[in-house]
Write an enzyme that holds these catalytic residues in place. Structure first.
Site, short mmCIF file in Angstrom:
data_model
loop_
_atom_site.label_atom_id
_atom_site.label_comp_id
_atom_site.label_asym_id
_atom_site.label_seq_id
_atom_site.Cartn_x
_atom_site.Cartn_y
_atom_site.Cartn_z
N CYS A 17 0.85 -1.19 0.00
CA CYS A 17 0.00 0.00 0.00
C CYS A 17 0.89 1.24 0.00
O CYS A 17 2.11 1.15 0.19
CB CYS A 17 -0.93 0.01 1.21
SG CYS A 17 -0.10 0.15 2.80
N CYS A 20 3.08 1.77 2.93
CA CYS A 20 4.33 1.00 2.91
C CYS A 20 5.44 1.81 2.25
O CYS A 20 6.58 1.82 2.71
CB CYS A 20 4.14 -0.32 2.17
SG CYS A 20 2.91 -1.42 2.88
N ASP A 427 -1.59 11.50 -31.03
CA ASP A 427 -0.71 11.25 -32.16
C ASP A 427 -1.59 11.29 -33.42
O ASP A 427 -2.81 11.12 -33.32
CB ASP A 427 -0.05 9.88 -32.00
CG ASP A 427 0.73 9.47 -33.23
OD1 ASP A 427 1.54 10.28 -33.70
OD2 ASP A 427 0.52 8.34 -33.71
N ASP A 629 -0.02 5.23 -30.86
CA ASP A 629 0.00 3.83 -31.31
C ASP A 629 1.40 3.33 -31.68
O ASP A 629 1.57 2.16 -31.95
CB ASP A 629 -0.91 3.67 -32.53
CG ASP A 629 -0.28 4.23 -33.80
OD1 ASP A 629 0.33 5.31 -33.72
OD2 ASP A 629 -0.38 3.58 -34.85
N ASP A 633 5.74 6.99 -29.67
CA ASP A 633 4.86 7.61 -28.67
C ASP A 633 5.14 7.11 -27.26
O ASP A 633 4.56 7.61 -26.30
CB ASP A 633 3.39 7.31 -29.01
CG ASP A 633 2.98 7.84 -30.38
OD1 ASP A 633 3.38 8.97 -30.70
OD2 ASP A 633 2.27 7.12 -31.10
#
Length: 742
Positions: A17, A20, A427, A629, A633
C-alpha cells in the site's frame, strides 16, 4: 566541502500500500549518509542519493528488512529478480488465500447455523487457528514490525481486530463459566476473524496480480537492437556482438535486418522503416550520406554504414532511458482507502481502549465485563472487511465493464485518474488516421496515347517491381480493379525519385515530381489544377509519365478514421483541450487537424519533443492523457498521467499505456473517461457504505446509549453489521455493470 554523492535505483519488495512506500522512504532517508530517498509505489522502486564513503546499499537493505520489506541491491539483472519475486509472492498469496477459504467456509457454517452442536466452538477454534497464524501470519508480523517504529497501516487494524476477536473467543471457549457466573452468554467470534482474513487476502491478491503484470516495454525496446552485427574489415566480413561495436566501425546491413547502432550510410541505398522514431508508416529512402538509427528496420536491399553513436548514446538507448525516467517520475499511487485507514486505525484503537476505560470508571458492578464486551464489539464492528473490498470490487467490475466495451485497462491508477483529465494529446498516424496509405484518386490526361487498360497494366508492373511503400498502395488499388501487370523490360529504380521500365518499345516512369525534371516533362494545365487541389489536402501525388507527357497522377493519403472528428468534438464538449502532435510535415498536419476540428497542433515532432510537450502541459497544472500507437509515442505515453494506446498499434505503446482501445476507435476515449468517473463514484460510495455502519455502530458499541436507555450493542449484532456493510459494498460495485457509457 564537496560531498561525493551517487544516485542508485533499487527495486523494493513487499510493499502492499502507499503507507508501505512512506515507511520504506522514511527508514532509508533517516540513514546516515543518505541525502535523499524517493520511493515510487507504482514501479516498486526507490531512488537514493547517498554518500558511498558513508553508507552502502547493503546497509540500506538491512534497515528496510527491519520493518518487513526488502531491497534488491544487485544492479545486474535487478528487474528480472524483482519480477521473479513478485510472481513467487503472488503464487504464495494465492495458495494461502485458497487454504484460508477452505478452512473458513466450515467455520462460517458452524458459527451461523450450527452454533449449538456439541464441541462446536472447539471445531471452529481448530479451523480458525491456522487461518490466522499460519496462512494469515504476515498480517501480524507486519503489524508488529510497524509498531516497533511507531507506525500503523491496514495490517495493524487487521491484526488487532482479528487478534482480539480470536483471543476473546478462545477465552470463552475454555472458560465459559466466567460469563455464566455473571449471567451472560459467552459468544465466540471465530467466523468473524477468519472471514476478515480471507477478504483482506482477496484484496491483496488483486493488487498483487496487477503489480505482477509489470510492463515489459523496456525489455521490448531493448529487443529492437540486434545481438550481433556484420563488421566490414580489411580481411572481409566478421560477425561480432553489438556490444563490441566502436565508433567509426564499418557495418553491413542486409535486407530485413535491424540497424544495430546510429551511423552514416556510405555505400548502397535502401528504404528504412523509421516508424519507431517518426511514427509515420511510410519507409524513408536512404542513400549515401544519410543518417541511420539503431532499432530501425532495413526493408529491402543491403547497404554499409559507419558507426557514429554506440551503446548508451544511440537514439534507441535514449528512448529507453526516457521511458524509464518517465515511468520512474510518477508519484506513488495514493490509494484513497490507505489514506482513510491511516486515520481510521488509530482512532478505532483509541475508541476501543477509551470505551474499556470509561466502563472501568463509570460502569458500576459489572464494569470490567461490560467494558471488555464494549471494547471487543468496537473492534469487531470496525473490522476492515468492507474497507478492504471497497476499492478492489469496484475496480474489478470497472475493468470488466471496460473489457465489454473494448477498453482494456491495466490497473486501478488509470481508472482513478481518468475522470480528472482536462487535456488530451493525440498522435496523428494510426490514432486520428488509419495509419495505412491508400489511393484516394487517379486522374488521367484527356488524350491518351494508348488505351487506359494497357497503361494501367504498365503502371501496376512498375509499382510491383518498386521497393517504395507507397507503391504497395497503388498495387492494392489496381489489383482491386482486376488489373494484371504487363511484361515490362529494363526496370530501373531511382532512389528518392521513382522507377522506370520499357514496354512495347516505349519508356515509362512513375514517381515524385523529381522524375518530371529528369525527363523534362511538363504537367498539363488540366492536371496541374487537380494536383494543386490534392496537395492542399495534404495528399502525396505520384506521377505516371512517358517520354513526352504526363499520363496520369495518383493521389495517396492516410485516411482519417470515421469516428475521429466525432470523438474530438465530444471531448471538446466536455471542456477537455485537445492537441495533436505528429512527425509528419506541417502541411499534412494542418490539413488533418482542420478536418477533425483540432485547434492546437505541432508538426515534425520527435519522440523527445512529444514527451517534453506532455511535461510542459503538466507543468501548467493540467492532467494529461496521451493517446498514441507507435514506438515513437512510448516516451510521451509513459510521461502522461493517463496513457491510452491503440489496439492495432505497436507492442511497445500497448505495454507502456495504462489503457488500450481494442478497436483503435477514438470514440472509445470519451467512454473510457466516463467509465473512470463512474468507477471513482462507485469507490466513494463503497467507502461511504463501509464506514456508515462504523460511524453509527462504533459509538453505540462503545456504550453511548447505555446511560440513556440501558442498551448495549451485542457483539453478534456488531458482526452482522460488519457483514451487511460488506454485502452493501459488493452489491453497489455490481451495479456498475448496468451503467451506460454513452
Amino acid at each position: 566541502m564537496n560531498k561525493n554523492v551517487e544516485t542508485i535505483s533499487m527495486p523494493v519488495l513487499g510493499m502492499t500500500c502507499a503507507a508501505c512506500a512512506v515507511s520504506v522512504e522514511s527508514i532509508i532517508g533517516s540513514q546516515p549518509g543518505v541525502d535523499k530517498a524517493a520511493v515510487n509505489y507504482a514501479t516498486q522502486t526507490v531512488q537514493v542519493s547517498y554518500q558511498p564513503d558513508v553508507i552502502q546499499p547493503d546497509v540500506m537493505q538491512k534497515a528496510v528488512q527491519s520493518i518487513g520489506y526488502d531491497l534488491i541491491v544487485a544492479q545486474e539483472g535487478a528487474t528480472k529478480l524483482q519480477e521473479e519475486a513478485q510472481k513467487n509472492n503472488y503464487k504464495t498469496l494465492k495458495k494461502r488465500m485458497i487454504w484460508s477459504l477452505i478452512l473458513t467456509i466450515p467455520v462460517v457454517v458452524i458459527g451461523m447455523f450450527f452454533m449449538d452442536i456439541p464441541d462446536g466452538n472447539y471445531y471452529m477454534l481448530a479451523l480458525t487457528t491456522p487461518v490466522l497464524f499460519i496462512f494469515g501470519r504476515t498480517f501480524f508480523i507486519n503489524a508488529w514490525k510497524q509498531a516497533r517504529y511507531g507506525k500503523s497501516n491496514m495490517d495493524t487494524l487487521v491484526a488487532l481486530s482479528t487478534g482480539i476477536a480470536y483471543i476473546f473467543s478462545v477465552f470463552n471457549t475454555f472458560y465459559p463459566g466466567f460469563w455464566h457466573s455473571k449471567g451472560l452468554h459467552p459468544h465466540v467470534y471465530f467466523e468473524a476473524a477468519a472471514v476478515v482474513i480471507v477478504f483482506i487476502m482477496l484484496g491483496k491478491l488483486l493488487e498483487e496480480r496487477a503489480k505482477s503484470n509489470t510492463s515489459s516495454a523496456i525489455k521490448k525496446l531493448v529487443g529492437l537492437q540486434p545481438k550481433t552485427v556484420v563488421l566490414v574489415t580489411h580481411d572481409g566480413e566478421q560477425e561480432i556482438p553489438v556490444a563490441d561495436v566502436r565508433i567509426a566501425d564499418q557495418i553491413l546491413v542486409r535486407s530485413g535486418e535491424k540497424i544495430p547502432v546510429d551511423g552514416l550510410m556510405y555505400e548502397g541505398s535502401s528504404y528504412v522503416d523509421e516508424s519507431m522514431i517518426t511514427g509515420e508508416p511510410v519507409a524513408v529512402a536512404k542513400k549515401e550520406g544519410d543518417k541511420v538509427f539503431a532499432g530501425t528496420i532495413n526493408q529491402k536491399g543491403s547497404f554499409k554504414f559507419k558507426a557514429e553513436k554506440v551503446g548508451a548514446e544511440t537514439m534507441l538507448a535514449q528512448i529507453i532511458k526516457l521511458v524509464q525516467e518517465a515511468q520512474g517520475s510518477k508519484a506513488p499511487v495514493q490509494k484513497l482507502v490507505d489514506k482513510i485507514a491511516g486515520i481510521f486505525v488509530p482512532i478505532v484503537i483509541l475508541i476501543a481502549v477509551a470505551s474499556l476505560g470509561a466502563w472501568m470508571i463509570f460502569g458500576g458492578e459489572h464494569a470490567f465485563t461490560q467494558g471488555l464486551l464494549a471494547m471487543v464489539t468496537v473492534l469487531v464492528i470496525a473490522c476492515p472487511c468492507a474497507l478492504g473490498l471497497a476499492t478492489p470490487t469496484a475496480i474489478m467490475v470497472g475493468i470488466g465493464k471496460g473489457a465489454e466495451n473494448g477498453i482494456l485497462i491495466k490497473d486501478a491508477e488509470a481508472l482513478e485518474q481518468g475522470h480528472r483529465v482536462n487535456a488530451i494529446v493525440l498522435d496523428k498516424t494510426g490514432t486520428i488516421t488509419e495509419g495505412k496509405p491508400e489511393v484516394t484518386h487517379v486522374a488521367w490526361a484527356n488524350e491518351l496515347p494508348r488505351d487506359k487498360q494497357k497503361l494501367e497494366q504498365v503502371l501496376i508492373a512498375l509499382e510491383q517491381a518498386s521497393e517504395h511503400p507507397l507503391a504497395e498502395a497503388i498495387v492494392r488499388h489496381l489489383k482491386a480493379s482486376g488489373i494484371k501487370g504487363a511484361a515490362v523490360t529494363g526496370f530501373e529504380s531511382f532512389t528518392g525519385k521513382g522507377v522506370g521500365a520499357g514496354f512495347e518499345g516505349e519508356s515509362y516512369w512513375a514517381g515524385s515530381h523529381k522524375i518530371l525534371k529528369d525527363q523534362n516533362v511538363v504537367v498539363p494545365a488540366v492536371l496541374q489544377t487537380k494536383v494543386e487541389e490534392l496537395q492542399q489536402q495534404a495528399q502525396t501525388v505520384i506521377y505516371f509519365i512517358n517520354t513526352v507527357q504526363v499520363l496520369a497522377v495518383v493521389a495517396i493519403a492516410d485516411q482519417i478514421k470515421a469516428g475521429s472528428a466525432k470523438a474530438i468534438a465530444a471531448l471538446k464538449d466536455e471542456g477537455i483541450e485537445v492537441y495533436m502532435l505528429t512527425g509528419d510535415n506541417h502541411q499534412t498536419a494542418a490539413a488533418v487537424s482542420g478536418q477533425v476540428g483540432i485547434d492546437h497542433f505541432q508538426a515534425e515532432v520527435l519522440p523527445t519533443d512529444k514527451a517534453g510537450f506532455v511535461k510542459q502541459l503538466q507543468g501548467q497544472g493540467k492532467v494529461v492523457a496521451m493517446i498514441g500507437d507507435g514506438i515513437n509515442d512510448s516516451q510521451a505515453l509513459a510521461q502522461a498521467d493517463i496513457s491510452i494506446a491503440m489496439g492495432k498499434g505497436s507492442d511497445i505503446a500497448i505495454d507502456v499505456a495504462k489503457m488500450t482501445l481494442v478497436s483503435s476507435d477514438l470514440q472509445q476515449v470519451p467512454k473510457a473517461l466516463r467509465l473512470s468517473r463512474l468507477t471513482v463514484k462507485t469507490i466513494r460510495q463503497n467507502l461511504f457504505w463501509a464506514f456508515i455502519y462504523n460511524l453509527i455502530g462504533i459509538p453505540i458499541a462503545a456504550g453511548m446509549l447505555y446511560p440513556i436507555n440501558g442498551f448495549l450493542l451485542n457483539p453478534m449484532i456488531a458482526g452482522a453489521a460488519m457483514a451487511l456493510s460488506s454485502v452493501s459494498v459488493v452489491s453497489n460495485s455490481l451495479r456498475l455493470k448496468l451503467a451506460k457509457l454513452i
